[in-house]
Scaffold this active site. Sequence first.
Site, PDB file in Angstrom:
ATOM      1  N   HIS A 259       0.828  -1.208   0.000  1.00  0.00           N
ATOM      2  CA  HIS A 259       0.000   0.000   0.000  1.00  0.00           C
ATOM      3  C   HIS A 259       0.866   1.264   0.000  1.00  0.00           C
ATOM      4  CE1 HIS A 259      -3.105   2.688   2.284  1.00  0.00           C
ATOM      5  NE2 HIS A 259      -3.032   2.991   1.021  1.00  0.00           N
TER       6      HIS A 259
ATOM      7  N   HIS B  37       1.785   4.844  -2.858  1.00  0.00           N
ATOM      8  CA  HIS B  37       1.997   6.217  -2.384  1.00  0.00           C
ATOM      9  C   HIS B  37       3.415   6.716  -2.698  1.00  0.00           C
ATOM     10  CE1 HIS B  37      -1.622   7.012   0.202  1.00  0.00           C
ATOM     11  NE2 HIS B  37      -1.733   5.695   0.066  1.00  0.00           N
TER      12      HIS B  37
ATOM     13  N   HIS C  50      -4.255   1.130  -6.067  1.00  0.00           N
ATOM     14  CA  HIS C  50      -4.410   1.760  -4.758  1.00  0.00           C
ATOM     15  C   HIS C  50      -5.790   1.470  -4.177  1.00  0.00           C
ATOM     16  CE1 HIS C  50      -5.527   5.122  -2.016  1.00  0.00           C
ATOM     17  NE2 HIS C  50      -4.361   4.795  -1.503  1.00  0.00           N
TER      18      HIS C  50
ATOM     19  N   ASN D 249      -6.601  -0.189  -0.504  1.00  0.00           N
ATOM     20  CA  ASN D 249      -6.922   0.788   0.532  1.00  0.00           C
ATOM     21  C   ASN D 249      -8.332   0.680   1.089  1.00  0.00           C
ATOM     22  OD1 ASN D 249      -6.202   3.404   2.011  1.00  0.00           O
ATOM     23  ND2 ASN D 249      -8.099   3.961   0.939  1.00  0.00           N
TER      24      ASN D 249
ATOM     25  N   ILE E 297      -6.143   9.307  -0.581  1.00  0.00           N
ATOM     26  CA  ILE E 297      -6.219   9.127   0.867  1.00  0.00           C
ATOM     27  C   ILE E 297      -5.326   7.955   1.230  1.00  0.00           C
ATOM     28  CG2 ILE E 297      -8.208   7.595   0.765  1.00  0.00           C
ATOM     29  CD1 ILE E 297      -7.189  10.026   3.577  1.00  0.00           C
TER      30      ILE E 297
END
Length: 898
Positions: free
Chosen positions: A558, A563, A749, A753, A898
């Site tokens: 993740h 990110h 993602h 997530n 997020i």
Amino acid sequence: MALSKQLMGCSLTEKSQFLSSNILKSINYSSNQVWVSPKRCVRTRVPVVKAAISEDLKDLAKFVNAEKAVTFKVRAVLTVRNKYQEDFKETLVKKLDAFADQIGRNVVLLVHSVDIDPKTRAPKKSKEAVLKDWSEKSNLKSEKVNYTCDILVGSDFGIPGAISISNKHQKEFYLESITIEGFACGPVYFPCNSWVQSTNDHPNPRIFFSNQPYLPDQTPAGLKLLREKELTYLRGDGKGVRKLSDRIYDYDVYNDLGNPDRGSEFSRPILGGQKIPYPRRCRTGRLPSDTDILCESRVEKPFPLYVPRDERFEESKRITFSTSRLKAVLHNLLPSMVANISKKHDFKGFSQIESLYSEGVPLKFGLQDDLLKKLRLPNIVSSQGGGLLKFDIPKILSKDKFAWLRDDEFARQALAGVNPVNIEKLNVFPPVSQLDPEIYGVQESALKEEHISGYLNGLTVQQAMEKNKLFIIDHHDVYLPFLDRINALDGHKTYATRTIFYLNELGTLKPVAIELSLPRQSKRVVTPPIDATSNWTWLLAKAHVCSNDAGVHQLVNHWLRTHATMEPFILSAHRQLSAMHPIFKLLDPHMRYTLETNAIARQNLINADGVIEQGFTPGRYAMEISAAAYKNWRFDLEGLPADLIRRGMAIPDPSQRHGLKLLIEDYPYASDGLLIWEAIQNWVRTYVTQYYPDASFVCSDSELQAWYAESINVGHADLRNETWWPTLANVEDLTAILTTVIWLASAQHAALNFGQYPYSGYIPNRPPLMRRLIPDEMDPEYASFLEDPQNYFLSAIPSMLQSTKFMAVVDTLSTHSPDEEYIGQRQQTDTWTGDAEMVEAFYMFSTEIKRIEQEIERRNRDTSLKNRCGAGVLPYELLAPSSQPGVTCRGVPNSVSI
């Protein structure tokens, strides 16, 4: 002269009938641009329109006044977005700006033509003009306000290509778009979506370009200098402390996770550099800490970290979710929980865990009561000066509250849970470690054929592997180098785990063995239970596997792979690709909010003693585990098909739709993901071929090559010499690179997530932290384990305080904000580009995404697909493209938001 002005004037709502008869004569068709309607033009290659008004009017202008150049009026409409909420200071400054506007402290516009003046050899410009209705509309409370501005341009001005704006007010304002009407070509659109700062803070005018895309060497002469000037500004000079109002994009290492000024226990290694390779993050330029010159000083919550101004969350996201919600959890909710729940308070039974969703936990709030309710945190209700922390029921409990106990559900989540990207085909048995034997010793697995042969339906292990029946989740090499340090932490106990699965005839998996390793050859194999004692041992072993998996999921798959590794590509895109560049326009929605999301993570989540360190088994070594994984990260294998083949979950097969065949056909993440991957790839290929007819266009695009080179050489500097980096030499290379970037930012993602709270919100299903090892017969704790195995299990998973803190945070992280943009959606759908063919192609992409959503819904009703349909089985919706706001366990946003 009056007649000339009357004929040449042009308002927002109408044009002189005199213009319409000869409007098409004003276009230079050799420029390969054709205006197909008053509101849209189709760009076939290089647009260079040479006249803004008809030749007849030019002749008339010369006749009326042969000595003086004729000007005519066009109108600009600026759409400004108001804030929903203003504090007293902001309201006061707004009123002062309205007054100052009346006395000449205005918003000033200047329009730049795409053409060069043949006499001065300088770009053509309009006269300066001011917004004329700012003060009159200053009290409007609507979300968006349109301001108008009449601008005088020369009769031979050409087509507007850029607008510069000087904000002489004290306060910044958010400019959504500009539309200019009055030119013969019809309205010209400028998608802005940016903050315009006061000249008090930023003296230079802001530059906005029209929605017409241009490759660098096809940039009209009148815009070349502006294009270069804007990029130069965005790169900055790499010096100084960045102000929150800046728009500078630059790189730095992760030297701000620790806070050595608080004490040595808060020091953390610098990530990035030869010693500990890591991707680069956005530079803030803060001064070094007082005690370590190599570490950047911390900005602690609630004060914001710097990200370029346009990367900050928009107000709707900030108010209803984002930092306001997260900060409310961190600043108000968590401290109250610490004050009300004993740190050592373990759950007394599974019913007490379930009571978190039905009865809640009583807390004392106070003045923050109203704030917490407005932010819609997990069911917080005031009650006589106190509050009740009452969580929503996680989806894992919604259909069968005992599902988490079943082996088939444990295995199903490896294919359709929150971390479906670690399972691999078993190719070697016993498994072999890749760790350096000189450092970690001979890493021979304790797994033997006799451990699993009884579960293989009469097959030998070799036969089962040849028939693609055996799979593994192997976290051994990730954890073993850190085990001594992790297990030395108070309340952190774990193993390095391996789990073997057997694929049965129904297409579902069954766990058949779990290996639990400790340093120095201490290994233990646990197999499915045969009695009460082995049942509890097996349950604890699965919990340790889930804890291992939760850490790898959060820190590697993740955080690192979506990110952190995406941030350099985003920074480089802003530094090297002009807003006019077609590839920037393609990538723009997939970069939204990521830099601030990552900044918030550095401040609150992955920092020393942050949420991740407190809530996950690796503790203070969490980010070092992430960095260790980065050494094996490969961009060329991050695309879905390549990743599936790398893990042995698919084999190349040109006869199949996606060019590969899944070894487990009912693999929801992979089968749904391939639909989205193909849609993204087709959209990207259509888009890229519009601007790059052959390889020479790709190779000669200076901005494109600079973007990719800087992403590697600066953003991923520690891996820049790896030979696996894809080349960027032709259209297929570009298509593959962009498809991978968009896939990672959107679908990958989302899959990793938005299932966090639905699956991890019930702690026993997926404990992020384990506090006790599994006792054996020689262990002093073995007697207490036999006496009360349930109590032992509950004392091994997180305590009530640890659980509720974790649940509050992952609930927030799993939430879609109301202003989310999902794949197949864009802001300003019709005007984000001036290329009508690409607008139409995007609508086709959107239609395909909707078709995929319908196909996913159909699959979730197919009773033959046991991993997504059945009694008590959750449907797989994490890659269903759309979603409502909130925790929905579905929805694919465009970006890492997020």
